[in-house]
Design a protein around this motif. Structure first.
Motif, mmCIF file in Angstrom:
data_model
loop_
_atom_site.group_PDB
_atom_site.id
_atom_site.type_symbol
_atom_site.label_atom_id
_atom_site.label_comp_id
_atom_site.label_asym_id
_atom_site.label_seq_id
_atom_site.Cartn_x
_atom_site.Cartn_y
_atom_site.Cartn_z
ATOM 1 N N MET A 1 0.857 -1.203 0.000
ATOM 2 C CA MET A 1 0.000 0.000 0.000
ATOM 3 C C MET A 1 0.887 1.245 0.000
ATOM 4 N N GLU A 2 0.501 2.221 -0.815
ATOM 5 C CA GLU A 2 1.271 3.457 -0.900
ATOM 6 C C GLU A 2 1.092 4.285 0.369
ATOM 7 N N ASN A 3 2.192 4.732 0.929
ATOM 8 C CA ASN A 3 2.150 5.552 2.144
ATOM 9 C C ASN A 3 2.251 7.023 1.739
ATOM 10 N N LYS A 4 1.150 7.553 1.208
ATOM 11 C CA LYS A 4 1.155 8.927 0.717
ATOM 12 C C LYS A 4 1.003 9.906 1.874
ATOM 13 N N LEU A 5 1.795 10.973 1.820
ATOM 14 C CA LEU A 5 1.733 11.995 2.849
ATOM 15 C C LEU A 5 0.383 12.707 2.792
ATOM 16 N N VAL A 6 -0.242 12.858 3.944
ATOM 17 C CA VAL A 6 -1.531 13.550 4.021
ATOM 18 C C VAL A 6 -1.274 15.004 4.386
ATOM 19 N N MET A 7 -1.638 15.908 3.474
ATOM 20 C CA MET A 7 -1.456 17.335 3.705
ATOM 21 C C MET A 7 -2.820 18.019 3.585
ATOM 22 N N ASN A 8 -3.514 18.116 4.703
ATOM 23 C CA ASN A 8 -4.844 18.719 4.696
ATOM 24 C C ASN A 8 -5.032 19.716 5.829
ATOM 25 N N GLY A 9 -3.920 20.133 6.461
ATOM 26 C CA GLY A 9 -3.998 21.092 7.557
ATOM 27 C C GLY A 9 -4.013 22.521 7.061
ATOM 28 N N PRO A 10 -3.838 23.474 7.952
ATOM 29 C CA PRO A 10 -3.798 24.883 7.569
ATOM 30 C C PRO A 10 -2.679 25.160 6.567
ATOM 31 N N ILE A 11 -2.867 26.195 5.768
ATOM 32 C CA ILE A 11 -1.867 26.564 4.762
ATOM 33 C C ILE A 11 -0.746 27.362 5.414
ATOM 34 N N VAL A 12 0.486 26.945 5.153
ATOM 35 C CA VAL A 12 1.666 27.666 5.602
ATOM 36 C C VAL A 12 2.501 28.023 4.387
ATOM 37 N N LEU A 13 2.720 29.295 4.176
ATOM 38 C CA LEU A 13 3.539 29.755 3.063
ATOM 39 C C LEU A 13 4.963 29.983 3.570
ATOM 40 N N VAL A 14 5.934 29.338 2.921
ATOM 41 C CA VAL A 14 7.338 29.499 3.278
ATOM 42 C C VAL A 14 8.032 30.272 2.167
ATOM 43 N N ARG A 15 8.526 31.448 2.499
ATOM 44 C CA ARG A 15 9.283 32.233 1.525
ATOM 45 C C ARG A 15 10.694 31.668 1.434
ATOM 46 N N GLY A 16 11.086 31.257 0.240
ATOM 47 C CA GLY A 16 12.371 30.625 0.039
ATOM 48 C C GLY A 16 12.213 29.118 0.009
ATOM 49 N N ALA A 17 13.073 28.456 -0.757
ATOM 50 C CA ALA A 17 13.045 26.992 -0.827
ATOM 51 C C ALA A 17 14.470 26.451 -0.876
ATOM 52 N N GLY A 18 15.391 27.203 -0.219
ATOM 53 C CA GLY A 18 16.772 26.769 -0.130
ATOM 54 C C GLY A 18 16.963 25.774 1.000
ATOM 55 N N GLU A 19 18.201 25.630 1.445
ATOM 56 C CA GLU A 19 18.531 24.576 2.408
ATOM 57 C C GLU A 19 17.770 24.703 3.721
ATOM 58 N N GLN A 20 17.833 25.852 4.367
ATOM 59 C CA GLN A 20 17.173 26.011 5.668
ATOM 60 C C GLN A 20 15.657 26.049 5.504
ATOM 61 N N ALA A 21 15.186 26.710 4.470
ATOM 62 C CA ALA A 21 13.747 26.756 4.202
ATOM 63 C C ALA A 21 13.198 25.357 3.958
ATOM 64 N N SER A 22 13.990 24.521 3.303
ATOM 65 C CA SER A 22 13.540 23.161 3.015
ATOM 66 C C SER A 22 13.420 22.339 4.281
ATOM 67 N N GLY A 23 14.288 22.604 5.263
ATOM 68 C CA GLY A 23 14.149 21.942 6.558
ATOM 69 C C GLY A 23 12.833 22.311 7.218
ATOM 70 N N VAL A 24 12.446 23.576 7.063
ATOM 71 C CA VAL A 24 11.162 24.043 7.611
ATOM 72 C C VAL A 24 10.004 23.402 6.860
ATOM 73 N N GLY A 25 10.050 23.458 5.525
ATOM 74 C CA GLY A 25 8.975 22.894 4.721
ATOM 75 C C GLY A 25 8.800 21.405 4.959
ATOM 76 N N TRP A 26 9.917 20.693 5.092
ATOM 77 C CA TRP A 26 9.881 19.248 5.321
ATOM 78 C C TRP A 26 9.192 18.928 6.645
ATOM 79 N N ALA A 27 9.574 19.631 7.714
ATOM 80 C CA ALA A 27 8.993 19.372 9.034
ATOM 81 C C ALA A 27 7.499 19.662 9.054
ATOM 82 N N LEU A 28 7.097 20.766 8.447
ATOM 83 C CA LEU A 28 5.684 21.145 8.443
ATOM 84 C C LEU A 28 4.855 20.197 7.589
ATOM 85 N N ALA A 29 5.409 19.766 6.456
ATOM 86 C CA ALA A 29 4.689 18.821 5.597
ATOM 87 C C ALA A 29 4.506 17.478 6.303
ATOM 88 N N LYS A 30 5.534 17.027 7.017
ATOM 89 C CA LYS A 30 5.427 15.778 7.753
ATOM 90 C C LYS A 30 4.336 15.862 8.819
#
Length: 284
Positions: A1-30
């Protein structure tokens, strides 16, 4: 069975998608938030294998099991979230902000200054590093300087000033970072993950008159290097040599990025989302 990430919470906009921003985006998406990240058309990312911003050039990019996808319109984000992915939008001026209407906005550009983020952009605003005043520019500032206070949440005042000195890794600081000697077009000669030695040429910077080699000052694993054919200004960071010589570090989120991502997640979770929603409704 596919373990697809469920993203249905509040919207969070992250300005930037570089190294540190990606750490933020990854944690919030998880954690299930509907994360959307914005970038410039040609982002400078030394550790691009672990940056969601690489999706700008590649169309899609995966970092530690989470995939990002470039979108051309903010209205396309919903479909990307449904697929369990992070949309990356080329929108440095946040023109899509009224459409996205996020509950939280995180400025993770790491520009060492505020380049346009304001508290009124979302019910909750968070700024990473120096350049922001908590309670004035943003609601909360996250300390980004390595050391005892890294990841500390600041509700009044600013983060520590930019020292201009790279963090120490295995006893090396400035020596491990490679900078462009002049403005021009960078051409890579080596690949991320390779073992390099002091004095090795990592690439060249060509200003249209002459190509100048860029050398590593220490031996170690090449943890980061700009992609070839990237235009750079003078004295811009273009490479990162890790003296610890663990190749696997090249492909995973760094300790700093994880710490900052965890700090942002904690800050958001400390404030009841109902409170955020009430503020959001009142501001519309």
């Amino acid at each position: 069975m596919e373990n697809k990430l469920v993203m249905n919470g509040p919207i969070v906009l992250v300005r930037g998608a570089g190294e540190q921003a990606s750490g933020v985006g990854w944690a919030l998406a998880k954690a299930g938030f509907r994360v959307v990240m914005t970038e410039v058309a040609k982002p400078l990312m030394v550790r691009w294998p672990v940056c969601f911003g690489t999706a700008v050039a590649e169309g899609k990019w995966q970092v530690e099991g989470i995939q990002a996808r470039r979108v051309e319109d903010p209205r396309a984000c919903e479909g990307v979230w449904t697929a369990g992915e992070i949309p990356v939008l080329i929108d440095p001026d946040l023109e899509g902000l009224p459409v996205l209407n996020p509950s939280v906005l995180v400025d993770a550009i790491m520009a060492k200054r505020n380049i346009g983020t304001k508290r009124g952009m979302a019910p909750r605003t968070i700024g990473l590093g120096p350049g922001f005043m908590a309670g004035v520019d943003v609601d909360v500032v996250v300390e980004t300087n390595r050391g005892h206070d890294m990841g500390r949440l600041i509700y009044s005042g600013t983060a520590q000033p930019n020292t201009g000195i790279p963090g120490v890794i295995a006893g090396f600081s400035k020596e491990r970072v490679v900078y462009s000697p002049k403005a021009g077009l960078f051409k890579a000669k080596r690949n991320i993950g390779e073992q390099v030695f002091a004095g090795d040429s990592l690439g060249t910077v060509d200003d249209g008159v002459q190509a100048e080699d860029v050398y590593s000052a220490i031996s170690g694993v090449l943890r980061g290097l700009l992609r070839t054919d990237t235009p750079v200004a003078a004295l811009v960071k273009i490479g990162d040599v890790d003296p610890r010589e663990h190749e696997e570090y090249c492909w995973t989120i760094s300790d700093k990025a994880r710490t900052l991502g965890t700090a942002v997640l904690l800050e958001i979770m400390e404030h009841p989302l109902t409170e955020v929603y009430v503020l959001k409704v009142n501001r519309q």
